[in-house]
Design a protein around this motif. Structure first.
Motif, PDB file in Angstrom:
ATOM      1  N   GLN A  65      79.769  72.029  11.988  1.00 50.53           N
ATOM      2  CA  GLN A  65      80.416  71.228  13.321  1.00 50.53           C
ATOM      3  C   GLN A  65      81.597  70.519  13.225  1.00 50.53           C
ATOM      4  OE1 GLN A  65      78.990  66.797  13.778  1.00 50.53           O
ATOM      5  NE2 GLN A  65      77.642  68.066  14.910  1.00 50.53           N
ATOM      6  N   GLU A  80      68.873  70.923  18.932  1.00 48.95           N
ATOM      7  CA  GLU A  80      69.739  71.573  19.259  1.00 48.95           C
ATOM      8  C   GLU A  80      68.516  71.930  20.786  1.00 48.95           C
ATOM      9  OE1 GLU A  80      71.391  72.277  15.425  1.00 48.95           O
ATOM     10  OE2 GLU A  80      69.714  72.387  16.365  1.00 48.95           O
ATOM     11  N   THR A 130      80.890  71.887  24.248  1.00 49.47           N
ATOM     12  CA  THR A 130      81.663  71.699  23.168  1.00 49.47           C
ATOM     13  C   THR A 130      81.675  72.915  22.190  1.00 49.47           C
ATOM     14  OG1 THR A 130      80.021  72.004  20.998  1.00 49.47           O
ATOM     15  CG2 THR A 130      78.606  73.175  22.488  1.00 49.47           C
ATOM     16  N   HIS A 141      77.503  68.124  21.503  1.00 51.32           N
ATOM     17  CA  HIS A 141      76.587  68.228  20.292  1.00 51.32           C
ATOM     18  C   HIS A 141      76.667  66.826  19.064  1.00 51.32           C
ATOM     19  CE1 HIS A 141      80.882  68.916  19.099  1.00 51.32           C
ATOM     20  NE2 HIS A 141      80.687  68.458  18.099  1.00 51.32           N
ATOM     21  N   LEU A 142      77.404  66.080  19.612  1.00 50.80           N
ATOM     22  CA  LEU A 142      77.254  64.538  19.266  1.00 50.80           C
ATOM     23  C   LEU A 142      76.592  63.763  19.943  1.00 50.80           C
ATOM     24  CD1 LEU A 142      81.191  64.707  18.396  1.00 50.80           C
ATOM     25  CD2 LEU A 142      79.411  65.292  16.800  1.00 50.80           C
ATOM     26  N   ARG A 174      74.289  71.405  15.287  1.00 51.33           N
ATOM     27  CA  ARG A 174      74.285  69.534  14.948  1.00 51.33           C
ATOM     28  C   ARG A 174      73.373  69.408  14.608  1.00 51.33           C
ATOM     29  NH1 ARG A 174      73.256  65.642  19.794  1.00 51.33           N
ATOM     30  NH2 ARG A 174      72.478  64.897  18.323  1.00 51.33           N
ATOM     31  N   GLU A 175      74.362  68.699  12.589  1.00 50.55           N
ATOM     32  CA  GLU A 175      72.850  68.235  11.948  1.00 50.55           C
ATOM     33  C   GLU A 175      71.903  67.685  11.669  1.00 50.55           C
ATOM     34  OE1 GLU A 175      74.951  69.526   9.501  1.00 50.55           O
ATOM     35  OE2 GLU A 175      77.011  70.160  11.219  1.00 50.55           O
ATOM     36  N   ASP A 176      71.243  67.037  12.906  1.00 50.52           N
ATOM     37  CA  ASP A 176      70.304  66.245  13.112  1.00 50.52           C
ATOM     38  C   ASP A 176      69.105  67.680  13.683  1.00 50.52           C
ATOM     39  OD1 ASP A 176      70.803  66.602  16.348  1.00 50.52           O
ATOM     40  OD2 ASP A 176      70.494  64.305  15.859  1.00 50.52           O
TER      41      ASP A 176
END
Length: 608
Positions: A543, A389, A379, A357-358, A384-386
């Motif tokens: 996350q 996915e 994971t 996820h990073l 994902r913060e962006d």
């Protein structure tokens, strides 16, 4: 005329499926836990206040469910059995449509080369006409088939998922450089019996799929502390091929190398560390994402090699590995990211993306050109913060295994955890400044609330003898809290040797309490930690919340509980962000107790 209401035989059911694809889940229902675990397979949690949680069905959530073996009718049967009211007809139609799209496009390989097959001519026409895909199709072979250049395999999958159609990639994988090794029956140093847990074997086998084209790419989602590294080692054992492992930091690199040493018979000289300190390229090489995205003078040419030179066993670039393409070439990225050349240093048969996820953007770009390599993502959360996915699904692969945290807790594989949010006020003298500040300043003021220091001392006093981590985002705050307590502090500027020494002292019990910044969020193995106090966090990062709780979830002797405290400034923007951070944990079954601050008169001196 008033009619008597007809009793609803489903009135006690916990779900309400709404016409906007959202699903409401009543927490007080006796069937709450059953419904929560069922929803986790095919829906995404959106918010989780005290009484009603909200989920949403998305195309990606359905595709991941289908990739894991779910079918539309089973999803609908689950919703019907748990729903209080009838499911809107168009929602049933959309679920069937999303599920039907999975498998409607396939990539396969035959005597003609790499072929994109479409379910029907209409779908083929869509692929041929859309500007995102048309330039990637080499030749139309029939009404429903296109030839695809080897280099375009990942780009085609990315483009098609962005127009709403996932590709079922059955084109198979290159074998890679053979590399034989065995698993130990007991660990090397302690002699403890090494027997992988059932879910670890099942996860590795789901990824491998018996070596067929159905296996070889995908993501395994398991809780922190559940042994995802072991899953990676088992996948390596099934494949017996040269492997590149990418992970988050030097500490994680060395933990991977130590696990390989403890649990396999691989000669230490054949395992390479590729970090800022060393540039070793071996049959098994462990590197950091930071190195892959490092800007600077090219130094990969100076990398050391063992078990044969890389030029003899591998390829010089992604072009050589995948058939050549300007869009996939490592050469054109060499000046900007020289260490990406590591992907072409050997003929890797497997690439493991730890904490997938990073995954940073440059590694995504190279991964698009490495689709003939087997790819395993590990994971604790696919969030994902962006928002990328979809890219993980297309380029690494679909979800192959996802075990709910609470299920693993019930089986004793991870520690039971009690989560508490402690809400405290701002000091009187800071309230006016807070009210007049902009949004970013308000968040920082709330996060660095000086009242939190006393609460840390009070919480430590409530848990005497526990191995504790004090976690924070702001370094000045960490130092201000740690200084009076005499706590060691680990931040991004702490030299690696000093970090390793402090982590070792903590594991050995010579240090009982550590103050750590974000550098300890990921892939740091501190099995005896049983208490975590979160001073401040990264806005609403789900996350990060999952990873920080994960630091204390290793099973404890005597089934001891773990304790996770989050300090939040009441009636502030930090409290709003705290609700977002809790989403992932609520989805996994954790509930936060919310309370006011602890009385400071209970505090006692804390020592490291």
């Amino acid at each position: 005329m008033t009619q008597n209401a007809t009793p609803n035989p489903r009135g006690e059911n916990p779900l309400i499926v709404q016409s906007d694809r959202s699903i409401l889940l009543e927490v007080a229902s006796p069937r709450y836990a059953e419904a929560r675990d069922a929803l986790a397979r095919f829906a995404e949690i959106v918010k989780s206040p005290e009484h009603v949680h909200t989920y949403r069905i998305t195309p990606l959530s359905i595709w991941n469910a289908c990739a894991a073996g779910e079918r539309a009718e089973h999803i609908l049967e689950t919703l019907r059995s748990l729903s209080r009211f009838a499911i809107p007809e168009h929602i049933e139609t959309e679920i069937r449509e999303y599920a039907g799209r999975y498998g409607s496009l396939t990539l396969r390989r035959d005597e003609r080369g790499l072929i994109l097959g479409c379910r029907d001519a209409g779908l083929a026409a869509l692929a041929a006409s859309d500007t995102r895909t048309s330039g990637l199709l080499a030749e139309r072979l029939s009404d429903t088939e296109f030839a695809i250049a080897a280099w375009a395999r990942g780009q085609v999958k990315l483009a098609l998922i962005r127009i709403g159609y996932p590709v079922d990639d059955q084109a198979g994988y290159a074998a890679g450089e053979p590399f034989a090794f065995g698993l130990r029956s007991s660990t090397l140093s302690g002699g403890a019996r090494f027997s992988p847990r059932p879910y670890q074997r099942e996860a590795a086998e789901a990824f491998h799929a018996g070596g067929s084209e159905r296996g070889g790419s995908g993501v395994v989602v398991l809780p922190c502390g559940s042994g995802k590294t072991i899953v990676g080692i088992l996948a390596m054992s099934l494949l017996q091929t040269s492997t590149l492992v990418l992970t988050t930091c030097v500490t994680a690199v060395r933990q991977w190398i130590e696990e390989l040493r403890e649990r396999t018979d691989i000669d230490e000289a054949l395992v390479g560390e590729y970090t800022g300190q060393k540039k070793e390229v071996r049959p098994v090489t462990v590197a950091t994402y930071q190195m892959m995205t490092h800007h600077g003078a090219k130094s990969a040419h100076g990398a050391s090699s063992a078990h044969g030179a890389s030029s003899a066993h591998g390829a010089s670039s992604a072009q050589a590995l995948e058939g050549g393409s300007p869009s996939g070439s490592l050469d054109e990225k060499a000046e900007q990211y020289p260490h990406l050349a590591l992907f072409g240093q050997r003929d890797w048969g497997l690439i493991i993306y730890d904490e997938v996820h990073l995954l940073p953007a440059p590694v995504f770009q190279v991964t698009a050109s490495l689709q003939a390599r087997r790819r395993l993502g590990l994971t604790a959360t696919l969030v994902r913060e962006d928002g990328r996915e979809d890219d993980v699904f297309a380029l690494i692969g679909p979800k192959k295994c996802d075990v709910p945290w609470k299920e693993m807790e019930r089986q004793g594989w991870i520690a039971k955890a009690v989560c508490t949010e402690v809400r405290i006020p701002l000091p009187d003298g800071a309230r006016m400044s807070y009210a007049l500040a902009d949004a970013r300043t308000k968040f920082r003021m709330a996060s660095e609330n000086p009242v939190k220091a006393g609460q840390v001392r009070a919480i430590l006093a409530r848990h005497p003898g526990e191995q504790a981590l004090v976690m924070g985002m702001y370094l000045d705050q960490l130092r201000a809290v740690a200084g009076p307590l005499g706590l060691p502090v680990i931040t991004g500027s702490t030299p690696q040797r000093a970090r390793d020494g402090l982590y070792a002292d903590f594991r050995a019990g010579r240090i009982r309490i550590l103050a750590v910044s974000k550098v300890a969020n990921f892939a740091v193995d501190l099995p005896d930690a049983s208490l975590a106090i979160q001073l401040s966090g990264t806005f609403g990062s789900r996350q990060e919340e999952a990873q920080r709780l994960g630091r204390i979830l290793r099973p404890k002797p005597g089934s001891r509980q773990a304790f996770f405290y989050t300090l939040v400034t009441r009636d502030s923007v930090e409290q709003d962000f705290a609700l977002k951070r809790q989403l992932f944990l609520c989805e996994q079954g954790y509930q936060y107790a919310i309370r006011g601050g602890f009385p400071l008169e209970t505090e006692a001196g804390a020592t490291s």
